[in-house]
Enzyme design. Structure first.
Site, PDB file in Angstrom:
ATOM      1  N   LYS A 213      23.899  48.115  17.104  1.00 38.28           N
ATOM      2  CA  LYS A 213      23.495  46.799  17.579  1.00 38.28           C
ATOM      3  C   LYS A 213      23.420  46.786  19.113  1.00 38.28           C
ATOM      4  O   LYS A 213      24.075  47.634  19.723  1.00 38.28           O
ATOM      5  CB  LYS A 213      24.457  45.728  17.066  1.00 38.28           C
ATOM      6  CG  LYS A 213      25.860  45.792  17.717  1.00 38.28           C
ATOM      7  CD  LYS A 213      26.587  44.512  17.564  1.00 38.28           C
ATOM      8  CE  LYS A 213      26.829  43.789  18.821  1.00 38.28           C
ATOM      9  NZ  LYS A 213      27.696  44.392  19.837  1.00 38.28           N
ATOM     10  N   HIS A 243      30.073  47.824  13.650  1.00 33.63           N
ATOM     11  CA  HIS A 243      31.308  48.577  13.416  1.00 33.63           C
ATOM     12  C   HIS A 243      32.424  47.729  12.791  1.00 33.63           C
ATOM     13  O   HIS A 243      33.372  48.265  12.245  1.00 33.63           O
ATOM     14  CB  HIS A 243      31.781  49.290  14.691  1.00 33.63           C
ATOM     15  CG  HIS A 243      32.444  48.397  15.692  1.00 33.63           C
ATOM     16  ND1 HIS A 243      31.750  47.612  16.553  1.00 33.63           N
ATOM     17  CD2 HIS A 243      33.751  48.163  15.971  1.00 33.63           C
ATOM     18  CE1 HIS A 243      32.602  46.939  17.325  1.00 33.63           C
ATOM     19  NE2 HIS A 243      33.824  47.259  16.980  1.00 33.63           N
ATOM     20  N   LYS A 247      35.765  48.544   9.699  1.00 36.22           N
ATOM     21  CA  LYS A 247      37.206  48.332   9.871  1.00 36.22           C
ATOM     22  C   LYS A 247      37.858  48.188   8.497  1.00 36.22           C
ATOM     23  O   LYS A 247      37.382  47.420   7.655  1.00 36.22           O
ATOM     24  CB  LYS A 247      37.464  47.071  10.713  1.00 36.22           C
ATOM     25  CG  LYS A 247      37.064  47.238  12.183  1.00 36.22           C
ATOM     26  CD  LYS A 247      37.412  45.994  12.983  1.00 36.22           C
ATOM     27  CE  LYS A 247      36.780  46.033  14.371  1.00 36.22           C
ATOM     28  NZ  LYS A 247      37.579  46.710  15.372  1.00 36.22           N
ATOM     29  N   GLU A 281      39.333  38.610  22.918  1.00 37.86           N
ATOM     30  CA  GLU A 281      39.585  39.873  23.612  1.00 37.86           C
ATOM     31  C   GLU A 281      40.286  39.584  24.928  1.00 37.86           C
ATOM     32  O   GLU A 281      39.958  38.599  25.591  1.00 37.86           O
ATOM     33  CB  GLU A 281      38.259  40.572  23.923  1.00 37.86           C
ATOM     34  CG  GLU A 281      37.499  40.999  22.695  1.00 37.86           C
ATOM     35  CD  GLU A 281      36.229  41.726  23.100  1.00 37.86           C
ATOM     36  OE1 GLU A 281      36.303  42.942  23.303  1.00 37.86           O
ATOM     37  OE2 GLU A 281      35.192  41.071  23.241  1.00 37.86           O
ATOM     38  N   ASP A 300      26.233  39.162  21.528  1.00 32.12           N
ATOM     39  CA  ASP A 300      27.085  40.346  21.468  1.00 32.12           C
ATOM     40  C   ASP A 300      28.063  40.290  20.298  1.00 32.12           C
ATOM     41  O   ASP A 300      28.316  41.301  19.649  1.00 32.12           O
ATOM     42  CB  ASP A 300      27.860  40.453  22.792  1.00 32.12           C
ATOM     43  CG  ASP A 300      28.688  41.721  22.888  1.00 32.12           C
ATOM     44  OD1 ASP A 300      28.135  42.797  22.580  1.00 32.12           O
ATOM     45  OD2 ASP A 300      29.875  41.648  23.263  1.00 32.12           O
ATOM     46  N   HIS A 305      29.116  40.617  14.628  1.00 28.43           N
ATOM     47  CA  HIS A 305      30.459  40.759  14.064  1.00 28.43           C
ATOM     48  C   HIS A 305      30.996  39.481  13.403  1.00 28.43           C
ATOM     49  O   HIS A 305      31.531  39.528  12.301  1.00 28.43           O
ATOM     50  CB  HIS A 305      31.440  41.188  15.150  1.00 28.43           C
ATOM     51  CG  HIS A 305      31.020  42.410  15.908  1.00 28.43           C
ATOM     52  ND1 HIS A 305      30.319  43.450  15.330  1.00 28.43           N
ATOM     53  CD2 HIS A 305      31.207  42.765  17.201  1.00 28.43           C
ATOM     54  CE1 HIS A 305      30.094  44.387  16.247  1.00 28.43           C
ATOM     55  NE2 HIS A 305      30.612  44.003  17.382  1.00 28.43           N
ATOM     56  N   LYS A 405      35.910  36.659  25.910  1.00 29.09           N
ATOM     57  CA  LYS A 405      36.548  37.721  26.689  1.00 29.09           C
ATOM     58  C   LYS A 405      37.550  37.082  27.629  1.00 29.09           C
ATOM     59  O   LYS A 405      37.460  35.903  27.932  1.00 29.09           O
ATOM     60  CB  LYS A 405      35.493  38.502  27.475  1.00 29.09           C
ATOM     61  CG  LYS A 405      34.532  39.271  26.550  1.00 29.09           C
ATOM     62  CD  LYS A 405      33.870  40.416  27.265  1.00 29.09           C
ATOM     63  CE  LYS A 405      32.875  41.140  26.377  1.00 29.09           C
ATOM     64  NZ  LYS A 405      33.512  42.049  25.406  1.00 29.09           N
TER      65      LYS A 405
HETATM   66  C1  BG6 Z   1      31.201  45.393  20.618  1.00 35.45           C
HETATM   67  C2  BG6 Z   1      30.827  44.468  21.722  1.00 35.45           C
HETATM   68  O1  BG6 Z   1      30.225  45.402  19.619  1.00 35.45           O
HETATM   69  O2  BG6 Z   1      32.442  44.975  20.059  1.00 35.45           O
HETATM   70  C3  BG6 Z   1      31.899  44.419  22.773  1.00 35.45           C
HETATM   71  O3  BG6 Z   1      29.604  44.898  22.301  1.00 35.45           O
HETATM   72  C4  BG6 Z   1      33.230  44.073  22.161  1.00 35.45           C
HETATM   73  O4  BG6 Z   1      31.586  43.485  23.801  1.00 35.45           O
HETATM   74  C5  BG6 Z   1      33.518  44.975  20.972  1.00 35.45           C
HETATM   75  O5  BG6 Z   1      34.224  44.251  23.154  1.00 35.45           O
HETATM   76  C6  BG6 Z   1      34.757  44.526  20.232  1.00 35.45           C
HETATM   77  O6  BG6 Z   1      35.066  45.482  19.268  1.00 35.45           O
HETATM   78  P1  BG6 Z   1      36.561  45.702  18.792  1.00 35.45           P
HETATM   79  O7  BG6 Z   1      36.462  46.730  17.720  1.00 35.45           O
HETATM   80  O8  BG6 Z   1      37.347  46.131  19.984  1.00 35.45           O
HETATM   81  O9  BG6 Z   1      37.022  44.370  18.287  1.00 35.45           O
END
Ligand code: BG6
Length: 555
Positions: A213, A243, A247, A281, A300, A305, A405
């Site tokens: 993505k 991704h 998980k 985050e 993003d 996600h 963030k």
């Molecule tokens: C990514 C985003 O797809 O996922 C990032 O581009 C983000 O901005 C990240 O920080 C978060 O992934 P995870 O696995 O750390 O929750």
């Protein structure tokens, strides 16, 4: 007796396996691993750990474009090393890195050694590295130069002769999306990538492509990308990675819901008051401003996600755990999502941008002070919204999504909040004194599931208090699972698309956020609201949910 659906599932799997030779079971019979010695003792002795021993793909050449980038160093190479050592991958599994860097093969290996050393789960010894690195090769080239693809084709053909890769190719585009189409066209023109309409019997090995993505920038560009890729590949050859689906804890939501009888009866509008999905985050943009400035939290995180998390919590039970059955249900949910449009956007969606503040006791700069960020930037680093799902199960239940963030800590959670009991019989206890039942599915960290319910406080008086019952992955299984990329890379090699995003899913996700993107870009619309780094976002996000008589959980 097999049902028609079961028969279709067999076909679905067979389709994805390509030729008979690559069927995992076929491979298992003859395959002997030189990597066995590497498996850590805990893998062998932990009876709760499945090493996925029956999931061994056929040997293939995995070509990574953008091999000098951050994704390869942080995620792909460590995951491939961990897979090779722990899973393991078959003998002859080959990795070919492609980038514009003027590296020799030795330089390439040295860089990858650094990356693996700092991010792999498995220990790296001289012996294990030697075994792994002999499978690494490098091709230098610009992505817009046809010579790159010609050189790559020659290299891949030679690899097929020297190694047992049998023409099986997995192309991983770890590049900016602007290169997706040019790379695929280059590969195809050089004859290195074939459109395989008949993946049951590809002529000489299977060809698959993995992309990361963002799949487009908005709905029209996503459609364009989908159409462009469809001219060169069939949908069955394309693996779009989100991704979050790799998980363990996200997959466990499916296990929790569909392998237990207990929860489904209450998993609906009769019992659920609201669902809150949070992905917070503590980190900021971390040197990714080049990408993030043009993306923002909505594209993003939400468009991919968070909506994926929404699908796993809200979808109907599929008949099978396979690519089409699961993704059909997810698409149905996405298409039933009611998102704010027009004037509703002002009251049901909040966007924010972090200002300076403190995270984990450390001072951090504001977004506008980050390197590579325009001082006038209106890119949002926080988004919160209320969605609905207009279907039989969820009609009327709000789904609150929020991500940001520079929040106080990293936490991703899906919380299902239940309604209050219809009548509270205990005297002197007010309904409002009790917190309603909550099932929180904690994706990360402290992976697990918690149930909150009322209990009697010991003693002669009747007093109630809310308590928590916890399932913790670490405690129950003795360790946390593999990284998401390990699972997804292995699935792509096995030809299992279940945990990848199908084209109609991508379109449905963009269709949900597009009106919000449009609303934000209308002339006169106010920009993101500032929030202090280390806080839970702008106060407007609290006001939004409080208007509904609810509040955000503090996960
Ligand atoms: C990514 C985003 O797809 O996922 C990032 O581009 C983000 O901005 C990240 O920080 C978060 O992934 P995870 O696995 O750390 O929750």
């Amino acid at each position: 007796m097999h049902s028609i659906l079961e028969h279709l599932e067999q076909l679905d799997l067979a389709d994805h396996q390509g030729s008979g030779a690559e069927h995992p079971n076929a491979a298992t019979e003859t395959w002997v691993s030189p990597m066995d010695a590497w498996s850590s003792e805990s893998d062998k002795t932990n009876p709760l750990r499945s090493n996925g021993g029956d999931r061994i793909p056929a040997p293939c050449a995995m070509v990574i474009f953008g091999v000098s980038g951050d994704l390869t160093a942080r995620k792909l190479m460590p995951a491939l090393y961990d897979l090779t050592v722990g899973q393991p991958l078959p003998e002859g599994f080959t990795i070919v890195g492609v980038s514009h860097r003027d590296w020799t093969e030795e330089d390439f290996r040295a860089k990858m050694r650094e990356a693996v050393g700092s991010a792999a789960r498995m220990p790296v010894t001289a012996e294990s590295w030697e075994l792994f690195s002999r499978n690494l090769f490098y091709v230098r080239g610009e992505f817009d130069n046809p010579d790159t693809y010609a050189a790559l084709k020659t290299r891949l053909d030679a690899i097929d002769v020297e190694r047992p890769t049998a023409g099986n190719r997995l192309f991983y585009l770890a590049t900016s999306p602007t290169y997706f189409a040019p790379i695929l066209r280059g590969l195809s023109a050089a004859g290195a990538l074939e459109r395989q309409a008949n993946y049951l019997e590809p002529t000489e090995g299977w060809h698959r492509v993995v992309i990361e993505k963002p799949f487009g920038h908005d709905l029209p560009s996503a459609r364009l990308l989908i159409a462009e890729m469809a001219t060169l590949l069939t949908e069955r050859q394309i693996y779009r990675i989100d991704h979050y689906l790799g998980k363990e804890t996200v997959q466990n939501v499916l296990a929790f819901r569909f392998a237990n009888i207990l929860f489904d009866p209450v998993w609906n509008r009769q019992y659920v008051d609201n669902v809150q999905i949070t992905a917070a985050e503590a980190l900021g943009v971390e040197g990714r401003s080049g990408y993030y400035e043009g993306a923002g939290a909505l594209r993003d995180m939400v468009a991919s996600h968070l909506l994926q998390l929404l699908t796993v919590v809200a979808m109907e039970p599929p008949a099978f755990f396979n690519g089409n059955a699961v993704r059909d249900e997810k698409v149905k949910v996405l298409r039933s999502v009611v998102a704010p449009v027009g004037s509703e956007i002002a009251t049901r969606v909040v966007r924010g941008q972090y200002d300076h503040g403190f995270v984990g006791g450390q001072p951090v700069p504001g977004y506008l002070e980050e390197k590579g960020v325009s001082p006038e930037s209106t890119t949002e680093t926080f988004a919160a919204m209320r969605l609905g799902i207009d279907n039989w199960r969820w009609s009327g239940v709000p789904f609150y999504l929020r991500t940001g963030k520079r929040m106080p800590r990293r936490v991703t959670e899906i919380a299902v909040e239940f309604k209050r009991v219809p009548h509270l019989m205990f005297q002197n206890i007010r309904d409002l004194d009790l917190t309603p039942n909550v099932i929180s599915l904690r994706i990360q960290p402290d992976e697990g599931i918690a149930l909150r319910f009322a209990a009697k406080v010991p003693g002669a008086r009747t007093q109630l208090r809310t308590v928590r019952m916890d399932f913790l992955y670490g405690a129950a299984f003795g360790e946390s699972g593999p990284d998401a990329y390990e699972r997804l890379l292995l699935d792509a090699m096995l030809g299992d698309p279940t945990l990848f995003t199908r084209r109609d899913e991508v379109e449905a996700q963009w269709a949900i956020v597009q009106p919000i993107l449009d609303g934000w870009h209308e002339p006169g619309s106010s920009g993101p609201l500032p929030y202090e780094a280390g806080s839970w976002g702008p106060a407007a996000a609290d006001i939004m949910i409080e208007r509904d008589g609810r509040s955000w959980r503090r996960p």
